[in-house]
Design a protein around this motif. Structure first.
Motif, PDB file in Angstrom:
ATOM      1  N   PRO A  49      68.600  66.962  59.895  1.00 56.95           N
ATOM      2  CA  PRO A  49      69.556  67.802  60.630  1.00 56.95           C
ATOM      3  C   PRO A  49      68.830  68.883  61.415  1.00 56.95           C
ATOM      4  O   PRO A  49      67.848  69.454  60.950  1.00 56.95           O
ATOM      5  CB  PRO A  49      70.405  68.429  59.522  1.00 56.95           C
ATOM      6  CG  PRO A  49      70.188  67.597  58.316  1.00 56.95           C
ATOM      7  CD  PRO A  49      68.829  66.995  58.454  1.00 56.95           C
ATOM      8  N   ARG A  50      69.309  69.143  62.591  1.00 57.14           N
ATOM      9  CA  ARG A  50      68.729  70.193  63.437  1.00 57.14           C
ATOM     10  C   ARG A  50      69.539  71.460  63.236  1.00 57.14           C
ATOM     11  O   ARG A  50      70.760  71.430  63.230  1.00 57.14           O
ATOM     12  CB  ARG A  50      68.746  69.784  64.910  1.00 57.14           C
ATOM     13  CG  ARG A  50      68.129  68.429  65.201  1.00 57.14           C
ATOM     14  CD  ARG A  50      66.661  68.436  64.809  1.00 57.14           C
ATOM     15  NE  ARG A  50      66.148  67.079  64.890  1.00 57.14           N
ATOM     16  CZ  ARG A  50      65.063  66.743  65.522  1.00 57.14           C
ATOM     17  NH1 ARG A  50      64.334  67.645  66.117  1.00 57.14           N
ATOM     18  NH2 ARG A  50      64.668  65.500  65.548  1.00 57.14           N
ATOM     19  N   ARG A  51      68.848  72.570  63.103  1.00 56.43           N
ATOM     20  CA  ARG A  51      69.551  73.828  62.840  1.00 56.43           C
ATOM     21  C   ARG A  51      69.239  74.900  63.873  1.00 56.43           C
ATOM     22  O   ARG A  51      69.579  76.041  63.714  1.00 56.43           O
ATOM     23  CB  ARG A  51      69.177  74.334  61.452  1.00 56.43           C
ATOM     24  CG  ARG A  51      69.700  73.408  60.366  1.00 56.43           C
ATOM     25  CD  ARG A  51      69.472  74.007  58.992  1.00 56.43           C
ATOM     26  NE  ARG A  51      70.083  73.194  57.972  1.00 56.43           N
ATOM     27  CZ  ARG A  51      69.539  72.135  57.412  1.00 56.43           C
ATOM     28  NH1 ARG A  51      68.347  71.736  57.796  1.00 56.43           N
ATOM     29  NH2 ARG A  51      70.169  71.472  56.476  1.00 56.43           N
ATOM     30  N   GLY A  52      68.568  74.531  64.933  1.00 53.49           N
ATOM     31  CA  GLY A  52      68.188  75.507  65.942  1.00 53.49           C
ATOM     32  C   GLY A  52      69.352  75.895  66.831  1.00 53.49           C
ATOM     33  O   GLY A  52      70.429  75.298  66.812  1.00 53.49           O
ATOM     34  N   ALA A  53      69.129  76.921  67.619  1.00 57.56           N
ATOM     35  CA  ALA A  53      70.153  77.370  68.567  1.00 57.56           C
ATOM     36  C   ALA A  53      70.415  76.267  69.579  1.00 57.56           C
ATOM     37  O   ALA A  53      69.527  75.536  69.984  1.00 57.56           O
ATOM     38  CB  ALA A  53      69.685  78.633  69.267  1.00 57.56           C
ATOM     39  N   ARG A  54      71.639  76.150  70.003  1.00 57.70           N
ATOM     40  CA  ARG A  54      72.030  75.143  70.976  1.00 57.70           C
ATOM     41  C   ARG A  54      72.304  75.804  72.315  1.00 57.70           C
ATOM     42  O   ARG A  54      72.859  76.897  72.381  1.00 57.70           O
ATOM     43  CB  ARG A  54      73.286  74.406  70.526  1.00 57.70           C
ATOM     44  CG  ARG A  54      73.156  73.736  69.183  1.00 57.70           C
ATOM     45  CD  ARG A  54      72.227  72.534  69.279  1.00 57.70           C
ATOM     46  NE  ARG A  54      72.199  71.798  68.037  1.00 57.70           N
ATOM     47  CZ  ARG A  54      71.180  71.787  67.205  1.00 57.70           C
ATOM     48  NH1 ARG A  54      70.126  72.494  67.450  1.00 57.70           N
ATOM     49  NH2 ARG A  54      71.222  71.079  66.125  1.00 57.70           N
ATOM     50  N   MET A  55      71.934  75.113  73.357  1.00 60.64           N
ATOM     51  CA  MET A  55      72.223  75.619  74.697  1.00 60.64           C
ATOM     52  C   MET A  55      73.648  75.224  75.064  1.00 60.64           C
ATOM     53  O   MET A  55      74.119  74.152  74.695  1.00 60.64           O
ATOM     54  CB  MET A  55      71.256  75.021  75.714  1.00 60.64           C
ATOM     55  CG  MET A  55      69.835  75.494  75.537  1.00 60.64           C
ATOM     56  SD  MET A  55      68.729  74.816  76.768  1.00 60.64           S
ATOM     57  CE  MET A  55      69.441  75.438  78.266  1.00 60.64           C
ATOM     58  N   PRO A  56      74.337  76.071  75.797  1.00 56.86           N
ATOM     59  CA  PRO A  56      75.685  75.703  76.219  1.00 56.86           C
ATOM     60  C   PRO A  56      75.621  74.555  77.239  1.00 56.86           C
ATOM     61  O   PRO A  56      74.634  74.382  77.951  1.00 56.86           O
ATOM     62  CB  PRO A  56      76.218  76.977  76.872  1.00 56.86           C
ATOM     63  CG  PRO A  56      75.002  77.743  77.273  1.00 56.86           C
ATOM     64  CD  PRO A  56      73.944  77.381  76.279  1.00 56.86           C
ATOM     65  N   VAL A  57      76.680  73.772  77.277  1.00 57.01           N
ATOM     66  CA  VAL A  57      76.763  72.691  78.251  1.00 57.01           C
ATOM     67  C   VAL A  57      76.902  73.308  79.628  1.00 57.01           C
ATOM     68  O   VAL A  57      77.738  74.190  79.849  1.00 57.01           O
ATOM     69  CB  VAL A  57      77.972  71.775  77.947  1.00 57.01           C
ATOM     70  CG1 VAL A  57      78.100  70.700  79.006  1.00 57.01           C
ATOM     71  CG2 VAL A  57      77.826  71.165  76.566  1.00 57.01           C
ATOM     72  N   ARG A  58      76.072  72.852  80.560  1.00 57.54           N
ATOM     73  CA  ARG A  58      76.102  73.414  81.904  1.00 57.54           C
ATOM     74  C   ARG A  58      76.752  72.441  82.866  1.00 57.54           C
ATOM     75  O   ARG A  58      76.607  71.239  82.731  1.00 57.54           O
ATOM     76  CB  ARG A  58      74.683  73.704  82.370  1.00 57.54           C
ATOM     77  CG  ARG A  58      74.032  74.801  81.562  1.00 57.54           C
ATOM     78  CD  ARG A  58      72.606  75.016  81.932  1.00 57.54           C
ATOM     79  NE  ARG A  58      72.441  75.094  83.380  1.00 57.54           N
ATOM     80  CZ  ARG A  58      71.279  75.198  83.986  1.00 57.54           C
ATOM     81  NH1 ARG A  58      70.175  75.228  83.282  1.00 57.54           N
ATOM     82  NH2 ARG A  58      71.201  75.264  85.301  1.00 57.54           N
ATOM     83  N   THR A  59      77.423  72.975  83.821  1.00 58.37           N
ATOM     84  CA  THR A  59      77.983  72.150  84.879  1.00 58.37           C
ATOM     85  C   THR A  59      77.168  72.376  86.137  1.00 58.37           C
ATOM     86  O   THR A  59      76.678  73.473  86.386  1.00 58.37           O
ATOM     87  CB  THR A  59      79.471  72.470  85.130  1.00 58.37           C
ATOM     88  OG1 THR A  59      79.916  71.618  86.173  1.00 58.37           O
ATOM     89  CG2 THR A  59      79.691  73.908  85.518  1.00 58.37           C
ATOM     90  N   HIS A  60      77.020  71.335  86.898  1.00 59.01           N
ATOM     91  CA  HIS A  60      76.267  71.436  88.136  1.00 59.01           C
ATOM     92  C   HIS A  60      77.189  71.294  89.351  1.00 59.01           C
ATOM     93  O   HIS A  60      76.738  71.034  90.457  1.00 59.01           O
ATOM     94  CB  HIS A  60      75.154  70.387  88.169  1.00 59.01           C
ATOM     95  CG  HIS A  60      74.129  70.616  87.103  1.00 59.01           C
ATOM     96  ND1 HIS A  60      73.179  71.598  87.179  1.00 59.01           N
ATOM     97  CD2 HIS A  60      73.950  70.012  85.899  1.00 59.01           C
ATOM     98  CE1 HIS A  60      72.429  71.585  86.094  1.00 59.01           C
ATOM     99  NE2 HIS A  60      72.888  70.628  85.305  1.00 59.01           N
ATOM    100  N   LEU A  61      78.481  71.434  89.077  1.00 59.36           N
ATOM    101  CA  LEU A  61      79.439  71.387  90.168  1.00 59.36           C
ATOM    102  C   LEU A  61      79.342  72.681  90.978  1.00 59.36           C
ATOM    103  O   LEU A  61      79.033  73.741  90.445  1.00 59.36           O
ATOM    104  CB  LEU A  61      80.861  71.215  89.634  1.00 59.36           C
ATOM    105  CG  LEU A  61      81.148  69.892  88.923  1.00 59.36           C
ATOM    106  CD1 LEU A  61      82.544  69.927  88.314  1.00 59.36           C
ATOM    107  CD2 LEU A  61      81.019  68.739  89.901  1.00 59.36           C
ATOM    108  N   PRO A  62      79.633  72.612  92.261  1.00 64.18           N
ATOM    109  CA  PRO A  62      79.627  73.847  93.057  1.00 64.18           C
ATOM    110  C   PRO A  62      80.733  74.781  92.612  1.00 64.18           C
ATOM    111  O   PRO A  62      81.662  74.396  91.909  1.00 64.18           O
ATOM    112  CB  PRO A  62      79.860  73.355  94.486  1.00 64.18           C
ATOM    113  CG  PRO A  62      80.379  71.974  94.362  1.00 64.18           C
ATOM    114  CD  PRO A  62      79.951  71.435  93.035  1.00 64.18           C
TER     115      PRO A  62
END
Length: 106
Positions: free
Chosen positions: A87-100
């Motif tokens: 299991p990974r317990r590190g901080a997660r990056m938020p999902v990013r959108t690349h839409l304008p």
């Protein structure tokens, strides 16, 4: 050439260590016993798969895989292809959108 001789020759080259030698021998000689010692994830993931505990190091990996000699790499590979990962317990990056700006692709 034997696996031990291939390992000796590879590791005689500057910059080639135990990990590179094992990875090379698996691919060039089909060495079923060439464990990727020195790889941070291999020891921890195989350790997790075999013991259910995190934090297994190379020494622990060698001990766990010893009964499987001369097929230690095959055990490592089976754990990898089965997708068994600790299991990974590190901080997660938020999902990013690349839409304008405005949210519509144009």
């Amino acid at each position: 050439m034997t696996s031990a001789e291939a390992d000796r020759r590879l590791r005689s080259l500057p910059g080639i260590g135990i990990w590179t030698s094992a990875e090379t021998r698996v691919r060039t000689h089909g060495d079923a016993d060439a464990v990727s010692f020195g790889d941070y994830n291999v020891a921890r993931d195989v350790g997790w798969a075999m013991t259910g505990k995190d934090g297994v190091d190379d020494d622990g990996l060698a001990e766990l895989l010893e009964p499987f000699r001369p097929h230690r790499y095959r055990v490592q590979r089976l754990v990898q292809v089965a997708g068994i990962r600790r299991p990974r317990r590190g901080a997660r990056m938020p999902v990013r959108t690349h839409l304008p700006v405005g949210g519509r692709a144009g």
